[in-house]
Design an enzyme around this catalytic site. Structure first.
Site, PDB file in Angstrom:
ATOM      1  N   HIS A   1      20.931  41.565  42.722  1.00 11.38           N
ATOM      2  CA  HIS A   1      22.152  40.782  42.574  1.00 11.38           C
ATOM      3  C   HIS A   1      22.250  39.803  43.730  1.00 11.38           C
ATOM      4  CE1 HIS A   1      26.057  40.324  40.545  1.00 11.38           C
ATOM      5  NE2 HIS A   1      26.390  39.790  41.700  1.00 11.38           N
TER       6      HIS A   1
ATOM      7  N   ASP B   1      37.193  43.809  37.453  1.00 10.58           N
ATOM      8  CA  ASP B   1      36.473  42.730  38.139  1.00 10.58           C
ATOM      9  C   ASP B   1      36.362  41.511  37.242  1.00 10.58           C
ATOM     10  OD1 ASP B   1      34.801  41.551  40.275  1.00 10.58           O
ATOM     11  OD2 ASP B   1      33.341  41.541  38.657  1.00 10.58           O
TER      12      ASP B   1
ATOM     13  N   ARG C   1      39.944  34.667  40.677  1.00 19.92           N
ATOM     14  CA  ARG C   1      39.518  34.226  42.016  1.00 19.92           C
ATOM     15  C   ARG C   1      38.832  32.873  41.957  1.00 19.92           C
ATOM     16  NH1 ARG C   1      35.569  38.393  43.570  1.00 19.92           N
ATOM     17  NH2 ARG C   1      35.263  37.169  45.438  1.00 19.92           N
TER      18      ARG C   1
ATOM     19  N   SER D   1      33.469  43.592  44.189  1.00 18.17           N
ATOM     20  CA  SER D   1      33.116  42.975  42.910  1.00 18.17           C
ATOM     21  C   SER D   1      31.655  43.280  42.565  1.00 18.17           C
ATOM     22  CB  SER D   1      33.353  41.462  43.017  1.00 18.17           C
ATOM     23  OG  SER D   1      32.707  40.767  41.997  1.00 18.17           O
TER      24      SER D   1
ATOM     25  N   LYS E   1      30.108  46.498  39.881  1.00 18.09           N
ATOM     26  CA  LYS E   1      29.319  46.148  38.696  1.00 18.09           C
ATOM     27  C   LYS E   1      27.948  46.791  38.740  1.00 18.09           C
ATOM     28  CE  LYS E   1      30.116  41.821  39.296  1.00 18.09           C
ATOM     29  NZ  LYS E   1      30.636  40.489  39.429  1.00 18.09           N
TER      30      LYS E   1
HETATM   31  N1  URA Z   1      29.209  37.637  42.824  1.00 19.88           N
HETATM   32  C1  URA Z   1      30.005  38.583  42.279  1.00 19.88           C
HETATM   33  O1  URA Z   1      29.615  39.299  41.365  1.00 19.88           O
HETATM   34  N2  URA Z   1      31.250  38.714  42.782  1.00 19.88           N
HETATM   35  C2  URA Z   1      31.711  37.966  43.791  1.00 19.88           C
HETATM   36  O2  URA Z   1      32.814  38.163  44.202  1.00 19.88           O
HETATM   37  C3  URA Z   1      30.873  36.976  44.347  1.00 19.88           C
HETATM   38  C4  URA Z   1      29.617  36.834  43.845  1.00 19.88           C
END
Ligand code: URA
Length: 434
Positions: free
Chosen positions: A82, A161, A168, A183, A187
């Protein structure tokens, strides 16, 4: 409990309890707490932060807001990566097929563009026919069959999220260590990953503006992952300038294809190889870093990595003739070149400025629900440290919006600093945190 009390507590630098955080997350998802209160709390968190315990509690509240994916039916070493988000970051489209061609299984949930940064899901959707929503069974079957699937975040997985991310994006509340950490980690954990490589970007084009803030974010995410028994490693990578040469969805897909065909920008390829080698180590496929890099390179040279991209795109309904002939992709109505004015070296490129310009040209969303023009964006011909000559094409602006292209022609050079002296470039990976 009252939401206003929670907002006021954080506004006044208080520490939120687990119960207060759970109350907020549950109410936000059910709709009893409106967006304006959620964005107010988000802004208070941006300004006043959260300690480690609050961040862990927020992450857990996010995970508990929805389903947790069971990937135990997937056979083979499951890996995930990620990125915290950057400009021109098409890494997943290269890294996914690359590690999968080496035998790793990548079952990944990705996001859309956020703020000035692009998102893998938007890039995938720029390939005609490509589906980013699969049922759980389709997702598992596809990973078992071809070794890779990338889907958008399902509404059932971490719905808190999903809702918060969209809010956001348009309320100036992205740049916050606890909000980003919770966040991302919620995930990753809810989507069932065993091992996680976090690509934490720092620099002008990233949400973390310097290496120290990036390191703090990486540390907290690695600690959350390890605390939940996930093999988690973070790399800190330079996002002071855009990654690779292209910014914008179709332009980035083309660059990803070229990279898998062995014709990608040097630094971008280097990042993919280094990150891929760490993932192969996490998967136990090749724990010797040098040999892992050799294995990844061989998959580019013998064409299997590109083949894997084609299998992946085809499996999700995408038209692979576009990948075979990149000229089939549509192009913008206006493509304007910006020229270098004097001989010298590129000393600095403001990735944030270029990311925002690409967004105005049509490549990103300025508010919830905006549609993206997949064709639009920027192609950069030079990077930090490169020598340039007067008259060289510094970059190209691609858009259907004549007014935005015309405006960008007048200001985009201000995002570059030039030098008469040679400029030393920093390594793309500054640190590895495990
Ligand atoms: N990527 C994400 O999944 N969440 C964030 O807050 C910033 C980048």
């Amino acid at each position: 409990m009252l939401m206003t009390d929670i907002i006021i507590k954080k506004r006044d630098h208080g520490v939120l309890s687990k119960e207060e955080i759970d109350f907020f997350v549950t109410g936000f998802v059910s709709g009893s707490i409106p967006d304006y209160q959620a964005s107010s709390l988000a802004m208070a968190i941006v300004l006043n932060g959260m300690n480690q315990e609050e961040t862990v509690n927020l992450t857990n509240a996010f995970i508990n807001s929805g389903d947790v994916v069971d990937l135990s039916m997937i056979k083979g070493p499951l890996v995930d990566k990620h990125s915290t988000g950057g400009v021109g970051d098409k890494t997943s489209l290269v890294l996914g097929p690359l590690v999968s061609a080496c035998g790793a299984k990548l079952a990944k949930m990705s996001g859309r563009g956020l703020g000035h940064t692009g998102g893998t899901i938007d890039k995938m959707e720029s390939i005609p026919g490509m589906r980013v929503v699969l049922t759980h069974q389709e997702f598992v079957d596809q990973v078992n069959k071809i070794g890779i699937a990338i889907v958008g975040q399902s509404g059932k997985l971490v719905p808190a999220d999903k809702k918060m991310y969209a809010l956001r994006d348009v309320t100036g509340t992205v740049e916050s260590l606890p909000l980003i950490a919770s966040s991302i980690m919620s995930k990753k954990i809810a989507s069932g990953a065993d091992s996680i490589l976090l690509d934490v970007k720092y620099g002008s084009g990233a949400f973390m503006k310097n290496l120290d803030d990036g390191t703090a974010l990486a540390r907290i995410m690695v600690d959350i992952g390890r605390g939940l028994n996930r093999n988690t490693i973070a790399i800190l990578t330079d996002m002071d300038e855009p990654l690779g040469n292209s910014i914008g969805n179709i332009l980035e897909v083309k660059e990803a294809v070229n990279t898998l065909r062995g014709q990608g920008p040097k630094e971008f390829l280097e990042l993919c190889l280094e990150a891929g080698a760490i993932m192969l180590g996490q998967a136990g496929i090749e724990t010797n870093h040098t040999r892992a890099i050799g294995l990844l390179k061989s998959k580019i040279t013998d064409g299997t990595a590109f083949q894997k991209l084609q299998e992946f795109v085809a499996a999700q309904g995408g038209d692979i003739t576009y990948l075979e002939d990149l000229n089939m992709f549509p192009v913008s109505r206006y493509i304007k070149q910006v020229l270098v004015k004097e001989d010298g070296y590129i000393a600095k490129i403001d990735a944030l400025g270029l990311g925002e310009t690409a967004m105005r040209l049509g490549a990103g969303r300025q508010k919830i629900g905006d549609t993206i023009d997949y064709k639009s964006g920027i192609i950069l011909n030079f990077h930090k440290g490169d020598a340039v000559k007067k008259g060289d094409v510094l970059l190209e602006l691609h858009s259907d919006k004549l007014d935005e292209v015309t405006a960008a022609m007048t200001y985009v050079t201000s995002y570059f600093k030039f030098s008469k002296e040679k400029v030393i470039k920093d390594p793309i990976i500054a640190k590895v945190i495990s």
